[in-house]
Design a protein around this motif. Sequence first.
Motif, short mmCIF file in Angstrom:
data_model
loop_
_atom_site.label_atom_id
_atom_site.label_comp_id
_atom_site.label_asym_id
_atom_site.label_seq_id
_atom_site.Cartn_x
_atom_site.Cartn_y
_atom_site.Cartn_z
N GLY A 185 0.25 -1.10 -0.22
CA GLY A 185 -0.23 0.06 0.05
C GLY A 185 0.72 1.53 -0.02
N ALA A 186 0.71 2.18 -0.81
CA ALA A 186 0.82 3.34 -0.58
C ALA A 186 0.80 4.45 1.13
CB ALA A 186 0.18 4.76 -1.59
N PRO A 187 1.96 4.96 0.86
CA PRO A 187 2.50 5.34 2.77
C PRO A 187 0.83 6.56 2.59
CG PRO A 187 4.50 6.33 1.47
CD PRO A 187 3.05 4.98 0.62
N PHE A 188 0.70 7.46 3.57
CA PHE A 188 -0.50 7.69 4.22
C PHE A 188 0.24 9.24 5.36
CE2 PHE A 188 -2.03 4.78 5.87
CZ PHE A 188 -2.55 5.02 7.09
N VAL A 189 -0.24 10.32 5.44
CA VAL A 189 -0.37 11.24 6.48
C VAL A 189 -1.64 10.63 7.76
CG1 VAL A 189 -0.20 13.67 7.28
CG2 VAL A 189 1.49 12.62 4.60
N VAL A 190 -1.09 10.53 8.86
CA VAL A 190 -2.11 9.96 9.78
C VAL A 190 -2.36 11.28 10.48
CG1 VAL A 190 -2.53 8.69 11.48
CG2 VAL A 190 -0.66 8.03 10.13
N PRO A 191 -4.13 11.18 10.22
CA PRO A 191 -4.86 12.41 9.97
C PRO A 191 -4.68 12.49 11.86
CG PRO A 191 -5.82 10.63 10.12
CD PRO A 191 -4.82 10.02 9.41
N GLY A 192 -5.13 14.09 12.48
CA GLY A 192 -4.45 14.21 14.26
C GLY A 192 -5.91 13.72 14.20
N PRO A 193 -5.44 14.06 16.14
CA PRO A 193 -6.50 13.61 17.19
C PRO A 193 -7.79 14.54 16.89
CG PRO A 193 -5.18 14.40 18.75
CD PRO A 193 -4.22 14.41 16.82
N CYS A 194 -8.99 13.53 17.11
CA CYS A 194 -10.94 14.74 17.22
C CYS A 194 -10.64 15.10 18.16
CB CYS A 194 -11.43 13.98 15.85
SG CYS A 194 -11.97 12.37 16.90
N GLY A 195 -10.42 14.85 19.12
CA GLY A 195 -10.56 14.64 21.29
C GLY A 195 -9.55 14.64 22.16
N VAL A 196 -9.61 15.60 22.89
CA VAL A 196 -8.83 15.32 23.95
C VAL A 196 -9.33 14.81 25.63
CG1 VAL A 196 -7.20 16.88 23.24
CG2 VAL A 196 -9.41 17.52 24.69
N ALA A 197 -8.78 14.36 26.46
CA ALA A 197 -9.28 13.84 27.34
C ALA A 197 -8.43 14.40 28.95
CB ALA A 197 -9.14 12.37 27.74
N VAL A 198 -8.46 15.23 29.82
CA VAL A 198 -7.44 14.71 31.14
C VAL A 198 -8.46 13.97 32.58
CG1 VAL A 198 -6.60 17.26 29.76
CG2 VAL A 198 -9.20 17.07 30.62
N ARG A 199 -7.67 14.61 33.66
CA ARG A 199 -7.89 14.11 34.03
C ARG A 199 -7.74 14.37 35.59
NH1 ARG A 199 -7.11 8.02 35.83
NH2 ARG A 199 -5.09 8.64 36.12
N ASP A 200 -8.96 14.67 36.20
CA ASP A 200 -7.50 15.65 37.88
C ASP A 200 -8.22 14.49 38.78
OD1 ASP A 200 -6.19 16.91 39.41
OD2 ASP A 200 -7.50 18.48 39.95
N ARG A 201 -7.25 14.38 39.53
CA ARG A 201 -8.16 13.96 41.31
C ARG A 201 -8.55 13.97 41.97
NH1 ARG A 201 -4.72 11.53 46.66
NH2 ARG A 201 -5.80 11.12 47.44
N LEU A 202 -10.80 14.22 42.67
CA LEU A 202 -10.82 14.95 43.40
C LEU A 202 -10.54 14.68 45.25
CD1 LEU A 202 -14.60 14.03 41.71
CD2 LEU A 202 -13.42 15.77 41.91
N LYS A 203 -9.64 15.03 45.50
CA LYS A 203 -9.37 15.31 47.33
C LYS A 203 -9.89 15.69 47.90
CE LYS A 203 -4.18 15.89 44.64
NZ LYS A 203 -3.03 16.56 45.19
#
Length: 542
Positions: free
Chosen positions: A8-26
């Motif tokens: 197969g031919a090489p291709f440029v990988v598309p970037g992410p379409c979402g993000v997720a972050v996490r924090d602790r409930l202290k």
Amino acid sequence: MSGLRSVGAPFVVPGPCGVAVRDRLKHLTAEDEKVLRLVGDHLGRLACLDLKMRCAAGLEHDTEQWAERKRALTQASSSRWAGSITKATHDQWALARRSQLAHIQSLQAGVRTIAHRLSLPVGEAGSKRAPGGYRSKREWFAKTRRLHVLTDRLQAARADWETGRVHVVRGGKRLLNTRHHLQTAQLSEEQWRTRWQAGRRFLAADGESGKRFGNETIRVTPGGEVSIKLPTPLAHLANAPHDRYVLASTVAFAHRGDQWRDRIQANRAAAYRIHEDTARGRWYLTASWTIPPVKTAPLAAARAGGLVGVDTNADHLAAWRLDAHGNPVGEPCRFDYDLSGTAQHRDAQIRHALIRLLHFAERHHLAIAIEDLDFTAEKTREKHGRRKKFRNLISGMPTSRLRARLVSMAAELGITVVAVDPAYTSKWGAQHWQKPLTTHNRTTTRHDAAAVAIGRRALGHPIRRRTAPPPAHRSDEQGHRTAQARSDIPGCEEPRPRIPGPRTRSVRAGYGANAGNQDAQHRSGRPAEHEPWHQDSLPLSL
């Protein structure tokens, strides 16, 4: 080259379409944890009932049934909680369908392999492209029984697929089966019960643009205050107006905190999920949102200055820098990681190896070329037979997680990722590059040579080092024939470096009037393009 599959031919990988972050409930109080467990258990029971109804509907499900389910959930919670539950149910059912299809394809591959090997005589040797017969009559008989078992499983799986029946467990099948092996898992019944209840809770709310801080169900203010809209049966637990409960803990996302804060201040949608880590005794809040698709550079722009070829292995990443013509530059690099231990340890090891790779590519302003690996069809024991160690090696390679991590981390640094077909990269790389790149001071491994092959394929060059001249002309008559440099590259027609050793039977190495210029050997003092070659007349006497 007959019998090889197309690359197969090489291709440029598309970037992410979402993000997720996490924090602790202290600093949660006992009352806060009690409320969270009550709300999660109540919504978890509703989610179980909704999933049961969705699975019972099967392929006959339509929008009217979805609306009816949502109305029933709204009476026991709220309209927004009902929307989050039904969406999670649809996602879980769709995931189960995809897993069911993958299971059917795996069974089909196993049945085909066993049937082929059973059709061959016992002891017949196989080839590189097809396995041979089984080694003994005992193994042949055992495989006939296994063929019947796999055929029955395949028929049952196909029947479930045609009727739309899926097998789903809220909380996970693995944790459910652990209940029968508590000693092996080193868990008591109480500990397992705690994990089981935590896994079946539901405390997730989808965001909604235009609402205050992007979410009316689980609301987080820019200052970090967390409040939850209580379901109708638990409204008496509220400690704030409008049936809301405010937690004593505040959150401050260390990673992407500024992006999250700018988003909720503009009242843009942000989804939240609260879950308990029973092993550590901690509560966490995860925020996620969608982002616009990252604009990726064209393939020609990624190839302009060369790139870094990366070969993925079970314990390290082998990388080598290549210029635009496919020539290796500098020394090979190795980024090790250890995939033993807990899941958190393995994930940290992968992130550490990837960030070192990305920093190396960022210093040289280069793109990254990596194989588009997919071992879903190569893990079965029917394909590799007794090679259990090799099967474990393939199963242990975190291809999906490594690929997702690399794409998301590269997008943050503005580095382009090019995916290539993994066909024959290790074999051809070792054949054409391992020995030429090995010197007295450097030992080139098979993985380093594979990295060069991957980079050359991403650049659009053949993996072979040199295009051989025609058989009738094994000299320089046909001109410069290397695949590394084009005719318009400065210096490609300069004299080649002198190779030690005699070139003829009569002239020793380093001798002769034009020993440094191979284009002018046995010629006059001027270049060949200015004066045609001629042979001096023989002396009449000695």
